[in-house]
Motif scaffolding. Structure first.
Motif, PDB file in Angstrom:
ATOM      1  N   LEU A  38      69.917  86.294  57.409  1.00  0.00           N
ATOM      2  CA  LEU A  38      70.573  86.683  56.153  1.00  0.00           C
ATOM      3  C   LEU A  38      72.074  86.401  56.150  1.00  0.00           C
ATOM      4  O   LEU A  38      72.719  86.540  55.122  1.00  0.00           O
ATOM      5  N   GLY A  39      72.601  86.045  57.304  1.00  0.00           N
ATOM      6  CA  GLY A  39      74.055  85.901  57.432  1.00  0.00           C
ATOM      7  C   GLY A  39      74.603  84.715  56.666  1.00  0.00           C
ATOM      8  O   GLY A  39      73.853  83.835  56.227  1.00  0.00           O
ATOM      9  N   LEU A  70      66.176  88.783  61.659  1.00  0.00           N
ATOM     10  CA  LEU A  70      66.483  88.937  60.232  1.00  0.00           C
ATOM     11  C   LEU A  70      67.986  88.923  59.944  1.00  0.00           C
ATOM     12  O   LEU A  70      68.432  88.289  58.978  1.00  0.00           O
ATOM     13  N   ALA A  71      68.767  89.599  60.784  1.00  0.00           N
ATOM     14  CA  ALA A  71      70.211  89.686  60.515  1.00  0.00           C
ATOM     15  C   ALA A  71      70.847  88.296  60.534  1.00  0.00           C
ATOM     16  O   ALA A  71      71.645  87.961  59.650  1.00  0.00           O
ATOM     17  N   GLN A  87      81.286  93.449  66.562  1.00  0.00           N
ATOM     18  CA  GLN A  87      80.092  92.860  65.935  1.00  0.00           C
ATOM     19  C   GLN A  87      79.258  93.970  65.310  1.00  0.00           C
ATOM     20  O   GLN A  87      79.287  95.110  65.744  1.00  0.00           O
ATOM     21  N   ALA A 116      64.824  95.951  52.261  1.00  0.00           N
ATOM     22  CA  ALA A 116      65.852  95.100  52.868  1.00  0.00           C
ATOM     23  C   ALA A 116      65.425  94.655  54.272  1.00  0.00           C
ATOM     24  O   ALA A 116      65.750  93.545  54.698  1.00  0.00           O
ATOM     25  N   TYR A 117      64.699  95.499  54.984  1.00  0.00           N
ATOM     26  CA  TYR A 117      64.234  95.147  56.332  1.00  0.00           C
ATOM     27  C   TYR A 117      62.895  94.423  56.315  1.00  0.00           C
ATOM     28  O   TYR A 117      62.330  94.150  57.362  1.00  0.00           O
ATOM     29  N   ARG A 118      62.394  94.153  55.098  1.00  0.00           N
ATOM     30  CA  ARG A 118      61.151  93.398  54.930  1.00  0.00           C
ATOM     31  C   ARG A 118      59.988  94.030  55.685  1.00  0.00           C
ATOM     32  O   ARG A 118      59.168  93.320  56.282  1.00  0.00           O
ATOM     33  N   HIS A 120      74.952  91.964  54.821  1.00  0.00           N
ATOM     34  CA  HIS A 120      74.642  90.654  54.237  1.00  0.00           C
ATOM     35  C   HIS A 120      73.946  90.808  52.882  1.00  0.00           C
ATOM     36  O   HIS A 120      73.914  89.878  52.085  1.00  0.00           O
ATOM     37  N   SER A 144      65.181  96.134  63.858  1.00  0.00           N
ATOM     38  CA  SER A 144      65.828  95.816  65.132  1.00  0.00           C
ATOM     39  C   SER A 144      66.828  96.885  65.538  1.00  0.00           C
ATOM     40  O   SER A 144      67.624  97.342  64.734  1.00  0.00           O
ATOM     41  N   ARG A 145      66.808  97.262  66.813  1.00  0.00           N
ATOM     42  CA  ARG A 145      67.759  98.250  67.327  1.00  0.00           C
ATOM     43  C   ARG A 145      68.936  97.582  68.015  1.00  0.00           C
ATOM     44  O   ARG A 145      69.743  98.248  68.656  1.00  0.00           O
ATOM     45  N   GLU A 146      69.024  96.271  67.933  1.00  0.00           N
ATOM     46  CA  GLU A 146      70.116  95.558  68.589  1.00  0.00           C
ATOM     47  C   GLU A 146      71.455  96.101  68.099  1.00  0.00           C
ATOM     48  O   GLU A 146      71.696  96.188  66.900  1.00  0.00           O
ATOM     49  N   ARG A 188      60.298  88.672  63.910  1.00  0.00           N
ATOM     50  CA  ARG A 188      60.557  88.727  62.456  1.00  0.00           C
ATOM     51  C   ARG A 188      61.736  89.636  62.147  1.00  0.00           C
ATOM     52  O   ARG A 188      62.657  89.275  61.423  1.00  0.00           O
ATOM     53  N   GLY A 189      61.683  90.864  62.668  1.00  0.00           N
ATOM     54  CA  GLY A 189      62.766  91.814  62.445  1.00  0.00           C
ATOM     55  C   GLY A 189      63.996  91.506  63.282  1.00  0.00           C
ATOM     56  O   GLY A 189      65.126  91.696  62.845  1.00  0.00           O
ATOM     57  N   ALA A 190      63.771  90.998  64.495  1.00  0.00           N
ATOM     58  CA  ALA A 190      64.897  90.766  65.410  1.00  0.00           C
ATOM     59  C   ALA A 190      65.817  89.664  64.889  1.00  0.00           C
ATOM     60  O   ALA A 190      67.026  89.701  65.114  1.00  0.00           O
ATOM     61  N   ALA A 199      72.314  94.923  64.336  1.00  0.00           N
ATOM     62  CA  ALA A 199      71.413  94.183  63.445  1.00  0.00           C
ATOM     63  C   ALA A 199      71.136  94.955  62.160  1.00  0.00           C
ATOM     64  O   ALA A 199      71.150  94.374  61.069  1.00  0.00           O
ATOM     65  N   GLU A 227      76.796  99.883  66.246  1.00  0.00           N
ATOM     66  CA  GLU A 227      78.010  99.060  66.214  1.00  0.00           C
ATOM     67  C   GLU A 227      78.341  98.519  64.824  1.00  0.00           C
ATOM     68  O   GLU A 227      77.457  98.132  64.073  1.00  0.00           O
ATOM     69  N   ALA A 244      74.177  94.648  59.955  1.00  0.00           N
ATOM     70  CA  ALA A 244      74.366  93.280  59.461  1.00  0.00           C
ATOM     71  C   ALA A 244      73.417  93.000  58.294  1.00  0.00           C
ATOM     72  O   ALA A 244      73.816  92.380  57.307  1.00  0.00           O
ATOM     73  N   VAL A 245      72.180  93.465  58.403  1.00  0.00           N
ATOM     74  CA  VAL A 245      71.205  93.194  57.338  1.00  0.00           C
ATOM     75  C   VAL A 245      71.678  93.788  56.010  1.00  0.00           C
ATOM     76  O   VAL A 245      71.663  93.108  54.983  1.00  0.00           O
ATOM     77  N   HIS A 283      81.564  82.800  70.087  1.00  0.00           N
ATOM     78  CA  HIS A 283      81.414  84.252  69.870  1.00  0.00           C
ATOM     79  C   HIS A 283      81.660  85.041  71.160  1.00  0.00           C
ATOM     80  O   HIS A 283      81.167  84.700  72.215  1.00  0.00           O
ATOM     81  N   ASN A 327      67.960  90.328  71.398  1.00  0.00           N
ATOM     82  CA  ASN A 327      66.589  90.809  71.234  1.00  0.00           C
ATOM     83  C   ASN A 327      65.711  89.761  70.571  1.00  0.00           C
ATOM     84  O   ASN A 327      66.109  89.126  69.599  1.00  0.00           O
TER      85      ASN A 327
END
Lengths: 439, 439
Positions: free
Chosen positions: B305-306, B301-302, A99, A220-222, A109, A190-192, B297-299, A102, A79, A105-106, B95, B196
């Motif tokens: 960073l926003g 992150l977005a 939207q 970037a994804y740490r 951002h 994240s796969r969100e 942690r990954g979930a 994730a 998305e 968005a990372v 939202h 998530n």
């Protein structure tokens, strides 16, 4: 050199030094897309004016880090807030969620420039094929399901692009398009906001034109340990060359590519030995299939029940209707085999083994667009949840790229990238020299 | 009896026989919500006019199945096409994603009436608490993070509601609100469109006022074997009463509840024996915590960073910044322990064991709204991926409900529901009789 020809890492340095503006890079990228898209058809959506507007905004903003201004393509099952997400499905024609996923968005951002959506196999799951062609030879498939992302990076139309891998959809297209690809440890990104098929398998991955490009996104994804690159010496590096239990499915070019990669690493000082996996690993292909079809049953149910489900391909009805005959017993056996193989795989690493070298595809991409290639050299690694980095090796006489992958233990994404950075110059011979003759 | 007092199964039968219209049920439901919401505060969003409009539409439509017209609440971390999804986070105020989460789409396509969004702990992950109060005693917590869903069903404001469980957020609130709850086998119901936190743990679950109510949704999601109920004889049923390695965290009421449930089943003819889990299971609590924080942690992150990340609670910064000290080694050890315990747990079932009976919470809900209760009697089952059905037992002298849960092997959702249907009348004594004295 035109800006579109720069790797992500090269452009990142120039943008940081203010020697290249985001708008210049964006305009060069769009010009390349305009010139090539009628042939390669990698994109399902590009809004030229929006891309330029966003690039100008980035030029007015203090750089947020190394991704600032870099061009990114997004597989169209992921998305995006400002573009449609259509899954190459008539069910989702014009659909826009409003939207960002994730993973998008990372990078947004972090200052990346989202260029557009790339064509995909329907729902990234064995449905309608992408219209995308292999940029190295238009009569051949670019692979799938991340067809557009692989081809767009391979054709220098964008610097970075997202794919997803449930069986072999990131690393195989990397090989077919002559580029670098990364499938990180399962679940680390994240796969969100990406279409679900199988929660145990679905993995966000990405393409770049160098290992450094791949590392930019890992950072970037740490992902653990990716803050800084650590040099790795090729001399003495213990490489396990793994034919995989699927070896009989490799063609002569694939086999030659893997052997060439091994020979080249050996010539550069690495210690390459053949790695035979324990016998139980032969069951991983069926296990991956069981889990994929078993989990897709629930993942596709909502679309199947919807008012426009007549637009859903017959294939998906069969999955929801469980015509594949998945049972609770088969699911548990598959999960448990995978768990045991994960432990067994990681026990192989240590003083005698630093990294596994394996095929990234069976060999030459299939001719035509109807078959995106066999994922059998990827599906086991996907189910093992381990990080994989795809590296180009050379080309067949028809000009079609071949690739291999380096594989490490779960969460050793940093180490696999560091090793890949050391190995890539040895493995990846340039086009003129890299013609691989069948073994 | 007012329509809002009907269980989902009772209303389903009346609607099918045209003895109750969807609009009548909707109006009665809305009146109940209006009367009770100022006290219980279960809802974060209800659009009264839309609910009535949709109910009228359903009355004009041929019934699509047993969910037709039934009232459903949706935890506000789960997306709804026609209502905001705010995650109880200032970051997501107002939202609206414009699409239904998969679990919502399935019931909507099956004719259910979505009544509104229920208040939740921020992102369902240890953040800002819901404003919701326990309908049985307003000074106490309804549990969390599915606070609003549990309280709304417990207060007869809605028939069915969705929760999510990452540690103990479905089954614990079921106990605290005196209702039935189901956490199905992990991954059997798609989590697409739900926020998530941890892909290994996050599980969509639901509440109802009877086992038949729970089964309606299990059937809608086509969980294996749930097409039809199969009668189970209590006489001779082998029940393993499992204090769990966390027994020392149970209060006197919780212990009394579990023992009472065991005694009542025994009195009804079941063979109840104490079940001690293998020693390795004691590590599952830490493993669940490691996986939850490691994957979050990954979930997160977005959001971190926003541009509006200053609105994110400090807790989430700590998770993304890995102040919990998660390492690759800890993650792999946690995943592998969980995989081994899954195999060991399922090996317990067979001729000597039909179902496990365990606590659903430590006991009486905490006073006030600051503490939603300890998930330690749930987190192990969540990580085991096994189906759990929560059943009310009775009440403490303060009128606060207590509950237990029945647990089976992965994908035996059908069997656990069938067993729960047989056990519930014995376990669940009505309010007047059900006061549990500390053991």
């Amino acid at each position: 050199m035109e800006p579109y020809e720069l790797t992500a890492s090269q452009a990142s340095a120039l943008i940081a030094e203010k020697k290249l503006s985001c708008e210049e890079l964006a305009r060069s990228t769009l010009a390349r897309i305009e010139a090539r898209d009628p042939l390669v058809k990698a994109w399902s959506y590009v809004d030229r004016d929006m891309v330029i507007r966003n690039a100008r905004e980035l030029d007015k903003t203090p750089p947020k880090g190394p991704l600032h201004g870099l061009t990114v393509g997004v597989k169209d099952i992921i998305e995006t807030a400002d573009m449609p997400t259509q899954h190459n499905s008539p069910l989702y024609l014009g659909h826009q969620s409003g939207q960002d996923a994730a993973c998008v968005a990372v990078v947004r951002h972090s200052g990346a420039l989202i260029v557009g959506k790339t064509d995909t196999v329907e729902f990234a799951f064995r449905g309608r094929k992408a219209a995308t062609r292999n940029p190295h030879n238009l009569d051949y498939t670019p692979g799938g399901s991340s067809s557009g992302s692989g081809a767009a990076v391979g054709d220098l139309q964008v610097q970075l692009a997202f794919g997803t891998q449930t069986a072999g959809s990131v690393i195989r297209p990397a090989a077919y398009n002559g580029i670098y690809g990364m499938k990180p440890t399962h679940g680390a990104v994240s796969r969100e906001g990406a279409k679900n098929t199988s929660h145990t398998l679905d993995t966000i991955g990405w393409y770049g034109r160098s290992v450094d490009d791949l590392a930019l996104l890992a950072q970037a994804y740490r992902l653990f340990g990716t803050e800084a690159a650590r040099p790795v010496a090729l001399k003495g590096l213990k490489v396990g060359l793994c034919p995989s239990p699927a070896w009989q499915h490799a063609d002569a070019y694939g086999r030659a590519a893997l052997k060439a990669a091994g020979r080249r690493l050996e010539a550069a000082g690495a210690i390459v030995t053949e790695l035979a996996l324990p016998a139980a690993f032969a069951g991983m292909f069926d296990a991956q299939n069981t889990i994929m079809y078993g989990e897709a049953r629930g993942a596709l149910l909502a679309d199947y029940l919807g008012p426009r489900s007549h637009l859903l391909a017959e294939h998906y009805r069969e999955v929801v209707g469980n015509l594949h005959g998945i049972t609770p017993q088969k699911m548990c056996a598959a999960y448990d085999l995978a768990a045991r193989c994960r432990m067994d795989f990681e026990a192989l690493f240590g003083p005698g083994l630093d990294v596994v070298l394996a095929l990234a595809s069976p060999g030459e991409p299939p001719q035509g667009l109807g078959d995106t290639g066999n994922p059998i050299f990827n599906s086991m690694w996907t189910l093992l949840h381990v990080p994989c980095v795809g590296i180009p090796v050379g080309k067949t006489p028809k000009g079609l790229p071949l690739g291999v992958q380096l594989v490490g233990p779960r969460f050793a994404d940093d180490r696999v990238l560091d090793i890949a950075r050391a190995c890539a110059p040895a493995i990846h011979e340039n086009d003129a020299l890299g013609v691989i003759e069948p073994a």
